[in-house]
Design a protein around this motif. Structure first.
Motif, PDB file in Angstrom:
ATOM      1  N   LYS A   1       5.807 -37.985 -36.457  1.00 30.75           N
ATOM      2  CA  LYS A   1       5.189 -39.038 -37.265  1.00 30.75           C
ATOM      3  C   LYS A   1       3.937 -39.574 -36.571  1.00 30.75           C
ATOM      4  O   LYS A   1       2.923 -39.852 -37.214  1.00 30.75           O
ATOM      5  CB  LYS A   1       6.203 -40.168 -37.479  1.00 30.75           C
ATOM      6  CG  LYS A   1       5.684 -41.327 -38.315  1.00 30.75           C
ATOM      7  CD  LYS A   1       5.437 -40.930 -39.752  1.00 30.75           C
ATOM      8  CE  LYS A   1       5.064 -42.137 -40.597  1.00 30.75           C
ATOM      9  NZ  LYS A   1       4.728 -41.758 -41.986  1.00 30.75           N
TER      10      LYS A   1
ATOM     11  N   THR B   1      16.501 -32.058 -44.078  1.00 31.97           N
ATOM     12  CA  THR B   1      17.020 -33.267 -43.441  1.00 31.97           C
ATOM     13  C   THR B   1      16.252 -33.549 -42.164  1.00 31.97           C
ATOM     14  O   THR B   1      15.876 -34.699 -41.880  1.00 31.97           O
ATOM     15  CB  THR B   1      18.514 -33.108 -43.127  1.00 31.97           C
ATOM     16  OG1 THR B   1      19.217 -32.744 -44.311  1.00 31.97           O
ATOM     17  CG2 THR B   1      19.099 -34.401 -42.567  1.00 31.97           C
TER      18      THR B   1
ATOM     19  N   GLU C   1       2.959 -31.887 -46.932  1.00 36.76           N
ATOM     20  CA  GLU C   1       3.019 -33.121 -46.153  1.00 36.76           C
ATOM     21  C   GLU C   1       1.675 -33.371 -45.469  1.00 36.76           C
ATOM     22  O   GLU C   1       1.184 -32.526 -44.736  1.00 36.76           O
ATOM     23  CB  GLU C   1       4.134 -33.042 -45.098  1.00 36.76           C
ATOM     24  CG  GLU C   1       5.527 -32.850 -45.675  1.00 36.76           C
ATOM     25  CD  GLU C   1       5.980 -34.021 -46.518  1.00 36.76           C
ATOM     26  OE1 GLU C   1       5.423 -35.136 -46.346  1.00 36.76           O
ATOM     27  OE2 GLU C   1       6.878 -33.835 -47.353  1.00 36.76           O
TER      28      GLU C   1
ATOM     29  N   LEU D   1       9.737 -37.663 -40.575  1.00 35.06           N
ATOM     30  CA  LEU D   1       8.852 -38.518 -41.373  1.00 35.06           C
ATOM     31  C   LEU D   1       9.185 -39.999 -41.227  1.00 35.06           C
ATOM     32  O   LEU D   1       8.330 -40.862 -41.428  1.00 35.06           O
ATOM     33  CB  LEU D   1       8.932 -38.117 -42.853  1.00 35.06           C
ATOM     34  CG  LEU D   1       8.311 -36.758 -43.214  1.00 35.06           C
ATOM     35  CD1 LEU D   1       8.614 -36.391 -44.652  1.00 35.06           C
ATOM     36  CD2 LEU D   1       6.806 -36.777 -42.975  1.00 35.06           C
ATOM     37  N   ASN D   2      10.431 -40.278 -40.852  1.00 37.52           N
ATOM     38  CA  ASN D   2      10.845 -41.666 -40.638  1.00 37.52           C
ATOM     39  C   ASN D   2      10.744 -42.085 -39.173  1.00 37.52           C
ATOM     40  O   ASN D   2      11.270 -43.128 -38.783  1.00 37.52           O
ATOM     41  CB  ASN D   2      12.271 -41.869 -41.153  1.00 37.52           C
ATOM     42  CG  ASN D   2      12.315 -42.021 -42.664  1.00 37.52           C
ATOM     43  OD1 ASN D   2      12.096 -43.099 -43.193  1.00 37.52           O
ATOM     44  ND2 ASN D   2      12.586 -40.926 -43.353  1.00 37.52           N
ATOM     45  N   GLY D   3      10.037 -41.269 -38.380  1.00 39.89           N
ATOM     46  CA  GLY D   3       9.731 -41.657 -37.011  1.00 39.89           C
ATOM     47  C   GLY D   3      10.898 -41.626 -36.044  1.00 39.89           C
ATOM     48  O   GLY D   3      10.874 -42.313 -35.013  1.00 39.89           O
ATOM     49  N   LEU D   4      11.926 -40.789 -36.334  1.00 45.11           N
ATOM     50  CA  LEU D   4      13.116 -40.776 -35.489  1.00 45.11           C
ATOM     51  C   LEU D   4      13.068 -39.718 -34.392  1.00 45.11           C
ATOM     52  O   LEU D   4      14.005 -39.599 -33.610  1.00 45.11           O
ATOM     53  CB  LEU D   4      14.359 -40.555 -36.361  1.00 45.11           C
ATOM     54  CG  LEU D   4      14.597 -41.660 -37.406  1.00 45.11           C
ATOM     55  CD1 LEU D   4      15.745 -41.279 -38.327  1.00 45.11           C
ATOM     56  CD2 LEU D   4      14.884 -42.989 -36.708  1.00 45.11           C
TER      57      LEU D   4
ATOM     58  N   GLU E   1      12.858 -35.043 -42.937  1.00 48.52           N
ATOM     59  CA  GLU E   1      12.937 -36.455 -43.338  1.00 48.52           C
ATOM     60  C   GLU E   1      13.141 -37.363 -42.129  1.00 48.52           C
ATOM     61  O   GLU E   1      12.596 -38.470 -42.076  1.00 48.52           O
ATOM     62  CB  GLU E   1      14.073 -36.647 -44.351  1.00 48.52           C
ATOM     63  CG  GLU E   1      13.793 -36.055 -45.718  1.00 48.52           C
ATOM     64  CD  GLU E   1      12.524 -36.618 -46.345  1.00 48.52           C
ATOM     65  OE1 GLU E   1      12.317 -37.851 -46.290  1.00 48.52           O
ATOM     66  OE2 GLU E   1      11.726 -35.823 -46.877  1.00 48.52           O
ATOM     67  N   MET E   2      13.918 -36.905 -41.170  1.00 48.47           N
ATOM     68  CA  MET E   2      14.106 -37.681 -39.938  1.00 48.47           C
ATOM     69  C   MET E   2      12.776 -37.843 -39.206  1.00 48.47           C
ATOM     70  O   MET E   2      12.444 -38.922 -38.708  1.00 48.47           O
ATOM     71  CB  MET E   2      15.125 -36.992 -39.033  1.00 48.47           C
ATOM     72  CG  MET E   2      16.526 -36.910 -39.607  1.00 48.47           C
ATOM     73  SD  MET E   2      17.292 -38.528 -39.793  1.00 48.47           S
ATOM     74  CE  MET E   2      18.934 -38.038 -40.320  1.00 48.47           C
TER      75      MET E   2
END
Length: 289
Positions: free
Chosen positions: A169, A218, A240, A224-227, A221-222
């Motif tokens: 991210k 999955t 993206e 993209l959510n900065g995890l 998405e992790m």
């Protein structure tokens, strides 16, 4: 015994349970039981014994069940040959497709082909590339869509080549990568080997695996959510924009890539439906489909 009888024996041998076999074949349990008794009477042997742990095949039954796959293959080949005599593109096209391709590329691809050849039906098996390789090698599938450089003994065609990327991210420093949380996902062994080889070339300590998830979507998405960061093929990131990418390179500065192929036997091109599909695939830009 007819084709359905052999199919019942083959399916029951795989499932070891009459109820499950009936569900797989869409045949009522009493019908399977009745047909088994008729086969036993016809051949004069006991085929199965039923117990609390399910169905157990007798030696004679096990022999018949193992021969069933050969008989079913003969039935299938005869049907394909008869359809081919008509010089039309029809019949059932058997495809083995790696998981990612089956989700993102296959539906649109099959829709286009079906529009061109409406008399064609499809039998599709999906899975990891290693499993798809075995399906094509054993001629369960006419054509396999496979990611990775597997050693194939017959015809193959390169569909596209993807760059492998570190994705995150926010911008990251490669020197600090071993200390950053990484998100892994289940994938093919050859792909894992590519990323592991790259890692050992550049770092002396193992990565910090913060999460292991089942699918690439999955994982994305992790990220993209900065995890955390991940190592992924570029096709995952095709649409993206709000993401940072660092391309993997070997020690000589060359990008590390993953190739996607179709594998098939040249002999299978004798079937009009296979020949038409291979020609169709070669005319497509599947990467941007």
């Amino acid at each position: 015994m007819d084709e359905r009888d052999w199919l019942i024996l083959h399916t029951l041998y795989l499932e070891k349970n009459i109820t499950k076999a009936g569900q797989t074949l869409f045949i009522a349990q009493p019908t399977i039981t009745k047909r088994l008794k008729q086969i036993e009477t016809e051949l004069g042997v006991k085929i199965v014994n039923r117990g609390v742990k399910g169905v157990q095949f007798t030696p004679e039954g096990e022999y018949l069940a193992k021969r069933a796959e050969e008989v079913l293959n003969i039935f299938r080949e005869i049907k394909e040959d008869i359809e081919n005599f008509q010089h039309t593109v029809s019949g059932t096209l058997r495809l083995g497709v790696s998981n990612f391709i089956s989700k993102y590329k296959l539906p649109a691809l099959l829709k286009q082909f079906k529009n061109m050849y409406p008399d064609v039906e499809f039998q599709v098996n999906t899975g990891y590339s290693k499993d798809i390789f075995n399906l094509v090698y054993n001629q369960v599938s006419h054509i396999g869509f496979i990611r990775g450089d597997y050693n194939w003994p017959d015809e193959k065609y390169l569909l596209f080549e993807e760059d492998l990327c570190i994705v995150s991210k926010d911008e990251i420093n490669l020197d600090n990568l071993p200390n950053l949380p990484r998100i892994d996902y289940r994938t093919d062994q050859l792909y894992k080997q590519l990323t592991e080889n790259w890692w050992t070339e550049h770092y002396s300590q193992p990565p910090y695996i913060a999460m292991s998830v089942d699918q690439g979507d999955t994982c994305k998405e992790m990220v993209l959510n900065g995890l955390g960061y991940a190592i992924m093929p570029s096709l995952f990131l095709q649409n993206e924009k709000d993401i940072h990418k660092i391309y993997l390179k070997d020690k000589d500065g060359n990008k590390i890539t993953q190739k996607t192929w179709i594998f098939f036997y040249e002999e299978s091109l004798k079937l009009n439906v296979v020949k038409a599909f291979v020609r169709f695939i070669k005319e497509l830009d599947i990467y941007h489909l």
